[in-house]
Design a protein around this motif. Structure first.
Motif, PDB file in Angstrom:
ATOM      1  N   GLY A  63       0.804  -1.218   0.000  1.00 49.72           N
ATOM      2  CA  GLY A  63       0.000   0.000   0.000  1.00 49.72           C
ATOM      3  C   GLY A  63       0.832   1.260   0.000  1.00 49.72           C
ATOM      4  N   LYS A  64       1.991   1.231   0.676  1.00 52.46           N
ATOM      5  CA  LYS A  64       2.869   2.399   0.700  1.00 52.46           C
ATOM      6  C   LYS A  64       3.372   2.741  -0.696  1.00 52.46           C
ATOM      7  CE  LYS A  64       3.235   4.073   4.859  1.00 52.46           C
ATOM      8  NZ  LYS A  64       2.942   5.496   5.141  1.00 52.46           N
ATOM      9  N   LEU A  65       3.650   1.704  -1.477  1.00 55.15           N
ATOM     10  CA  LEU A  65       4.108   1.937  -2.841  1.00 55.15           C
ATOM     11  C   LEU A  65       2.979   2.503  -3.690  1.00 55.15           C
ATOM     12  CD1 LEU A  65       6.285   1.809  -4.962  1.00 55.15           C
ATOM     13  CD2 LEU A  65       5.747  -0.602  -5.337  1.00 55.15           C
ATOM     14  N   THR A  66       1.769   2.049  -3.457  1.00 56.25           N
ATOM     15  CA  THR A  66       0.610   2.600  -4.177  1.00 56.25           C
ATOM     16  C   THR A  66       0.479   4.092  -3.888  1.00 56.25           C
ATOM     17  OG1 THR A  66      -0.554   0.483  -4.084  1.00 56.25           O
ATOM     18  CG2 THR A  66      -1.889   2.440  -4.489  1.00 56.25           C
ATOM     19  N   GLU A  67       0.661   4.481  -2.621  1.00 53.59           N
ATOM     20  CA  GLU A  67       0.597   5.895  -2.245  1.00 53.59           C
ATOM     21  C   GLU A  67       1.684   6.701  -2.945  1.00 53.59           C
ATOM     22  OE1 GLU A  67       0.437   6.816   1.964  1.00 53.59           O
ATOM     23  OE2 GLU A  67      -0.432   4.831   2.375  1.00 53.59           O
ATOM     24  N   LEU A  68       2.911   6.173  -2.924  1.00 52.61           N
ATOM     25  CA  LEU A  68       4.020   6.887  -3.556  1.00 52.61           C
ATOM     26  C   LEU A  68       3.818   6.977  -5.061  1.00 52.61           C
ATOM     27  CD1 LEU A  68       6.743   8.268  -3.370  1.00 52.61           C
ATOM     28  CD2 LEU A  68       7.842   6.004  -3.475  1.00 52.61           C
ATOM     29  N   ARG A  69       3.311   5.903  -5.665  1.00 52.24           N
ATOM     30  CA  ARG A  69       3.081   5.892  -7.113  1.00 52.24           C
ATOM     31  C   ARG A  69       2.106   7.000  -7.519  1.00 52.24           C
ATOM     32  NH1 ARG A  69       1.932   0.849  -7.639  1.00 52.24           N
ATOM     33  NH2 ARG A  69       3.906   0.147  -8.538  1.00 52.24           N
ATOM     34  N   GLU A  70       1.083   7.211  -6.722  1.00 50.99           N
ATOM     35  CA  GLU A  70       0.120   8.277  -7.012  1.00 50.99           C
ATOM     36  C   GLU A  70       0.799   9.641  -7.004  1.00 50.99           C
ATOM     37  OE1 GLU A  70      -2.907   7.786  -4.084  1.00 50.99           O
ATOM     38  OE2 GLU A  70      -3.813   6.022  -5.069  1.00 50.99           O
ATOM     39  N   LYS A  71       1.707   9.838  -6.061  1.00 51.49           N
ATOM     40  CA  LYS A  71       2.393  11.120  -5.932  1.00 51.49           C
ATOM     41  C   LYS A  71       3.396  11.338  -7.066  1.00 51.49           C
ATOM     42  CE  LYS A  71       1.990  11.295  -0.866  1.00 51.49           C
ATOM     43  NZ  LYS A  71       1.183  12.519  -0.818  1.00 51.49           N
ATOM     44  N   THR A  72       4.168  10.299  -7.388  1.00 52.54           N
ATOM     45  CA  THR A  72       5.178  10.454  -8.436  1.00 52.54           C
ATOM     46  C   THR A  72       4.536  10.572  -9.819  1.00 52.54           C
ATOM     47  OG1 THR A  72       5.459   8.026  -8.500  1.00 52.54           O
ATOM     48  CG2 THR A  72       7.006   9.295  -7.156  1.00 52.54           C
ATOM     49  N   THR A  73       3.433   9.866 -10.021  1.00 48.05           N
ATOM     50  CA  THR A  73       2.731   9.968 -11.307  1.00 48.05           C
ATOM     51  C   THR A  73       2.194  11.374 -11.519  1.00 48.05           C
ATOM     52  OG1 THR A  73       2.108   7.616 -11.255  1.00 48.05           O
ATOM     53  CG2 THR A  73       0.827   9.061 -12.693  1.00 48.05           C
ATOM     54  N   LYS A  74       1.641  11.941 -10.480  1.00 45.10           N
ATOM     55  CA  LYS A  74       1.118  13.307 -10.567  1.00 45.10           C
ATOM     56  C   LYS A  74       2.240  14.311 -10.816  1.00 45.10           C
ATOM     57  CE  LYS A  74      -1.587  16.757  -8.011  1.00 45.10           C
ATOM     58  NZ  LYS A  74      -2.318  17.044  -6.744  1.00 45.10           N
ATOM     59  N   ALA A  75       3.335  14.155 -10.082  1.00 44.04           N
ATOM     60  CA  ALA A  75       4.469  15.062 -10.251  1.00 44.04           C
ATOM     61  C   ALA A  75       5.086  14.919 -11.640  1.00 44.04           C
ATOM     62  CB  ALA A  75       5.520  14.788  -9.181  1.00 44.04           C
ATOM     63  N   GLY A  76       5.130  13.690 -12.146  1.00 42.20           N
ATOM     64  CA  GLY A  76       5.670  13.463 -13.477  1.00 42.20           C
ATOM     65  C   GLY A  76       4.822  14.101 -14.560  1.00 42.20           C
ATOM     66  N   ALA A  77       3.516  13.993 -14.406  1.00 43.85           N
ATOM     67  CA  ALA A  77       2.599  14.600 -15.374  1.00 43.85           C
ATOM     68  C   ALA A  77       2.723  16.122 -15.373  1.00 43.85           C
ATOM     69  CB  ALA A  77       1.161  14.189 -15.061  1.00 43.85           C
ATOM     70  N   ASN A  78       3.135  16.671 -14.233  1.00 40.87           N
ATOM     71  CA  ASN A  78       3.307  18.124 -14.112  1.00 40.87           C
ATOM     72  C   ASN A  78       4.712  18.579 -14.481  1.00 40.87           C
ATOM     73  OD1 ASN A  78       0.653  18.552 -13.267  1.00 40.87           O
ATOM     74  ND2 ASN A  78       1.167  18.258 -11.109  1.00 40.87           N
ATOM     75  N   GLY A  79       5.542  17.636 -14.893  1.00 40.65           N
ATOM     76  CA  GLY A  79       6.882  17.976 -15.377  1.00 40.65           C
ATOM     77  C   GLY A  79       7.901  18.293 -14.304  1.00 40.65           C
ATOM     78  N   MET A  80       7.720  17.784 -13.098  1.00 36.63           N
ATOM     79  CA  MET A  80       8.685  18.069 -12.030  1.00 36.63           C
ATOM     80  C   MET A  80      10.080  17.569 -12.386  1.00 36.63           C
ATOM     81  SD  MET A  80       8.836  16.859  -8.018  1.00 36.63           S
ATOM     82  CE  MET A  80       7.914  18.239  -7.351  1.00 36.63           C
TER      83      MET A  80
END
Length: 232
Positions: A63-80
């Motif tokens: 579950g922790k990886l699922t949480e992190l994946r949501e955050k990194t996917t969002k940041a990636g889509a925003n071009g961080m």
């Protein structure tokens, strides 16, 4: 007998090296914790300057990886792009050629044609989903140790990927996620005196995925190695 043993050992090493590749599509099957511990313990046997062993490993699963994946996917889509360690400023000459060859193989394996920016962008964003891996290892180094601490971590990362391969797993070290250092640092509470070197996504490979069918080439021996000797 000693010669035979040496030959057997180098053959075994080459088999693992030949088998290793950067996996970009994983099964969801979880990796047993005991196996992860074994891989880390094996990787720690690499040399480091003054035996500093600067690497620290944060393993994220479930579950922790699922949480992190949501955050990194969002940041990636925003071009961080805010890495702790500067990325290469450019790739010229042979480095540009090798990078291009890898990109053509990668995108070609999944039918993405050169110039199809929408499809290549979609595939690139898979980085931030850890390519579906069930386990992720974040590798950090002590900031005070600078370049040589990072170099030592590179040895650890290599050994980790080989140990994973020898254990029946696949892996991929990812610099792209190092570009999301603020997100990962905040999520894992990593102190600011440590640099995020890279993320290793690992697990069981989806062997049926076409993106896992290609392997990058290696340069000819005499283009990467020179002998300086008086011996004839």
């Amino acid at each position: 007998m000693e010669i035979e043993d040496t030959t057997t050992q180098i053959e075994a090493l080459n088999k693992v090296l030949d088998k290793r590749y950067s996996c970009r599509d994983f099964k969801t099957k979880p990796v047993p914790e005991a196996l992860i511990k074994s891989i880390v313990n094996t990787a720690q046997k690499v040399p480091s300057w003054c035996n500093a062993q600067p690497w620290q490993v944060d393993v994220i699963t479930g579950g922790k990886l699922t949480e992190l994946r949501e955050k990194t996917t969002k940041a990636g889509a925003n071009g961080m792009h805010q890495p702790d360690i500067p990325f290469p400023s450019k790739y010229d000459g042979v480095y540009k050629m090798r990078r291009r060859e890898c990109a053509l193989q990668l995108y070609g394996s999944v039918g993405i044609k050169m110039g199809d920016r929408e499809s290549s962008q979609r595939q690139m964003l898979r980085n931030y989903e850890f390519f579906g891996a069930s386990s992720v290892a974040v590798i950090t180094s002590a900031k005070e140790l600078g370049t040589y601490g990072i170099l030592d971590c590179g040895s650890f990362i290599t050994a980790f990927t080989l140990a994973a391969t020898a254990s029946g797993l696949a892996s991929i070290p990812q610099a792209a996620l190092a570009g999301q250092a603020p997100v990962i640092r905040d999520f894992l509470k990593i102190p600011h005196d440590r640099d995020i070197v890279c993320v290793i996504s690992f697990g069981y490979a989806n062997s049926k995925s076409p993106i896992n069918t290609f392997k990058t080439s290696r340069e000819e021996f005499y283009k990467v190695c020179k002998f300086h000797s008086d011996l004839t």
